[in-house]
Design a protein around this motif. Structure first.
Motif, PDB file in Angstrom:
ATOM      1  N   PHE A 109      -1.690   4.731   8.589  1.00  0.00           N
ATOM      2  CA  PHE A 109      -2.631   5.387   7.687  1.00  0.00           C
ATOM      3  C   PHE A 109      -3.712   6.188   8.404  1.00  0.00           C
ATOM      4  O   PHE A 109      -4.611   6.723   7.765  1.00  0.00           O
ATOM      5  CB  PHE A 109      -3.305   4.345   6.787  1.00  0.00           C
ATOM      6  CG  PHE A 109      -2.333   3.534   5.968  1.00  0.00           C
ATOM      7  CD1 PHE A 109      -1.623   4.116   4.925  1.00  0.00           C
ATOM      8  CD2 PHE A 109      -2.112   2.197   6.253  1.00  0.00           C
ATOM      9  CE1 PHE A 109      -0.724   3.373   4.175  1.00  0.00           C
ATOM     10  CE2 PHE A 109      -1.221   1.444   5.523  1.00  0.00           C
ATOM     11  CZ  PHE A 109      -0.521   2.034   4.473  1.00  0.00           C
TER      12      PHE A 109
ATOM     13  N   SER B 100       0.832  -1.210   0.000  1.00  0.00           N
ATOM     14  CA  SER B 100       0.000   0.000   0.000  1.00  0.00           C
ATOM     15  C   SER B 100       0.864   1.256   0.000  1.00  0.00           C
ATOM     16  O   SER B 100       0.543   2.242  -0.674  1.00  0.00           O
ATOM     17  CB  SER B 100      -0.924  -0.009   1.226  1.00  0.00           C
ATOM     18  OG  SER B 100      -1.778  -1.139   1.215  1.00  0.00           O
TER      19      SER B 100
ATOM     20  N   ALA C 240       0.921   4.203  -2.751  1.00  0.00           N
ATOM     21  CA  ALA C 240       0.749   5.600  -2.330  1.00  0.00           C
ATOM     22  C   ALA C 240       1.872   6.493  -2.838  1.00  0.00           C
ATOM     23  O   ALA C 240       1.685   7.700  -3.014  1.00  0.00           O
ATOM     24  CB  ALA C 240       0.671   5.668  -0.804  1.00  0.00           C
TER      25      ALA C 240
END
Length: 468
Positions: A389, A141, A145
């Protein structure tokens, strides 16, 4: 009088077997690692019998007594099992059968396996695996990003590291000649295993680029179905009612996790192309299920370092070719900043740790338990996401986590003291398997050795007049 004669006879048989096997090992010059991973193990005679939990544990206080499989250790692919000598094979089978009967013949309750050290080890190790796979998802992830999506290339370094560690070690143990024989006779099997693993990684990572998280994770349940069906048909595994209930409870717990994601709106939105992404996720889950089942079959028969060595060796070529075809544009235009490189390194280390621990779980438990252990990954992912996050923990998450753990407890409420470590495809006396760490064969040999010690003590306590 009769009891003493029988006890003395059994002690002499087992002692003769141990002396013969130990002498054979010293004459053939096996290394200690080969003896531990590929040979028969028994606890040292200086060790005293422990409690029931320790008796079943895969403790390190074992004594390797040599290899009994010349077609594996010396003449791979050229000699049949009968080349070992029917007498030695029969004696070994008798010892293992005696140990298995001792373990399975104990009076047990429905919760007995939950009291053993094996169960708690595999439960904790399963959560370590869930954390490791969650770490890889987190690093993936973070790469996305930062504008770097390389689903094939980012896994390439995992296979490189596996090769550097396990393939190098395998060559040290075997030599190039034996490696060549394995490659000639079993190389195609390892190639298929590696291909399934590479494609499972690729399509699962690729699915997240098209579908939302909720759909991808729901479809990942299909891996459990694949494991159960393939194990039932090809490996003759027969699941007990508690195992089926345990799997369903774990799936229900994960369903609560996904429902809470949907309630919070953290399921990733509609997705770029849901149908395409769902098909990729379904394909990835199928490959994963096949990989887990076949790897369980491999590690029950072969040393773990050999399986991981060939998995990495063939993975380099398969994954490298795939990365060169599908990730070429990203590699040419990608911005590999220090953070991006750090994420790739973290992903590689976490995934290599994951691969290194999996064989132990597949031996002491099963591919089915391995997959339901990973279901807690969603929970750990949220815990990590709180810090990384900025996620928030929904009140259903702790409930779902506890439910999954309860499902894993229910899975082993079958009354067997061996759990899933006794593999049906290895035969009743596990003759076709290795006596490596986590196997039922090792436990049986340990039990037989303890029985020998008990009979020795009983015979020594008999009056001298009764032993004549």
């Amino acid at each position: 009088m009769r009891f003493s004669d029988r006890a003395n006879s059994l002690v002499q048989d087992i002692q003769g077997f141990v002396r013969e096997r130990g002498a054979s090992t010293r004459q053939q010059g096996y290394t200690r690692v080969e003896q531990f991973e590929m040979a028969d193990h028994m606890p040292s005679s200086s060790q005293k019998p422990d409690d029931e939990g320790s008796a079943l544990g895969n403790t390190v206080e074992v004594r390797a007594i040599g290899s009994n499989d010349d077609h594996i250790t010396r003449d791979y692919g050229t000699a049949s099992p009968s080349a070992r000598g029917d007498g030695t094979a029969a004696e070994e089978g008798a010892v293992v059968s005696e140990g298995l009967r001792a373990l399975e013949g104990r009076k047990v309750r429905w919760y007995s396996y939950l009291t053993t050290r094996d169960f708690w080890i595999v439960l904790v190790v399963g959560q370590i695996l869930a954390l490791a796979i969650t770490s890889t998802n987190t690093f993936s992830s973070l790469l996305v990003a930062n504008g770097t999506s390389i689903p094939a290339f980012q896994t390439f370094f995992n296979y490189v590291l596996l090769t550097l560690i396990y393939f190098t070690y395998m060559l040290y143990q075997y030599g190039f000649r034996k490696f060549g024989r394995i490659l000639l006779y079993d190389g195609w099997k390892y190639f298929i295993l590696s291909f399934l693993d590479v494609e499972g990684n690729y399509f699962t990572v690729l699915a997240y680029n098209y579908t939302n998280i909720l759909s991808a994770q729901l479809i990942n349940f299909w891996a459990i179905v694949v494991v159960v069906i393939v194990s039932f048909i090809l490996l003759r595994v027969r699941y007990k009612i508690f195992q089926i209930i345990g799997i369903l409870v774990c799936v229900g717990g994960t369903g609560i996790l996904l429902a809470s994601d949907h309630i919070q709106g953290t399921n990733g939105g509609p997705g770029a192309n849901l149908l395409k992404g769902d098909l990729f996720a379904l394909l990835g889950a199928t490959f994963y299920g096949l990989t887990n089942t076949f790897e369980e079959w491999f590690v029950s028969k072969r040393p773990a370092y050999e399986v991981l060595a060939f998995l990495g060796f063939f993975g380099i070529f398969i994954n490298g070719t795939q990365a060169a075809i599908f990730d070429r544009h990203t590699l040419e235009t990608g911005n590999f900043t220090p953070p991006v490189i750090g994420y790739i390194v973290g992903y590689t280390l976490a995934l290599t740790l994951f691969y290194s621990i999996v064989p132990f779980v597949l031996r002491i438990a099963s591919a089915a338990f391995f997959n339901i252990s990973l279901l807690t990954g969603n929970f750990w992912g949220t815990i990590i996401g709180v810090r990384v996050f900025g996620y928030t923990v929904h009140f259903l998450y702790p409930i779902a986590f506890v439910l999954i753990i309860i499902g894993q407890l229910i899975y082993f409420l079958a009354g067997s003291m061996l759990g899933d470590s006794k593999k049906p495809w290895l035969g009743d006396d596990q003759a076709d398997g290795v006596a490596g760490f986590g196997t039922a064969k090792l436990k049986a040999l340990n039990a037989a050795r303890r029985r020998e010690q008990e009979l020795e003590e009983e015979s020594q306590q008999q009056p001298a007049t009764q032993q004549v």
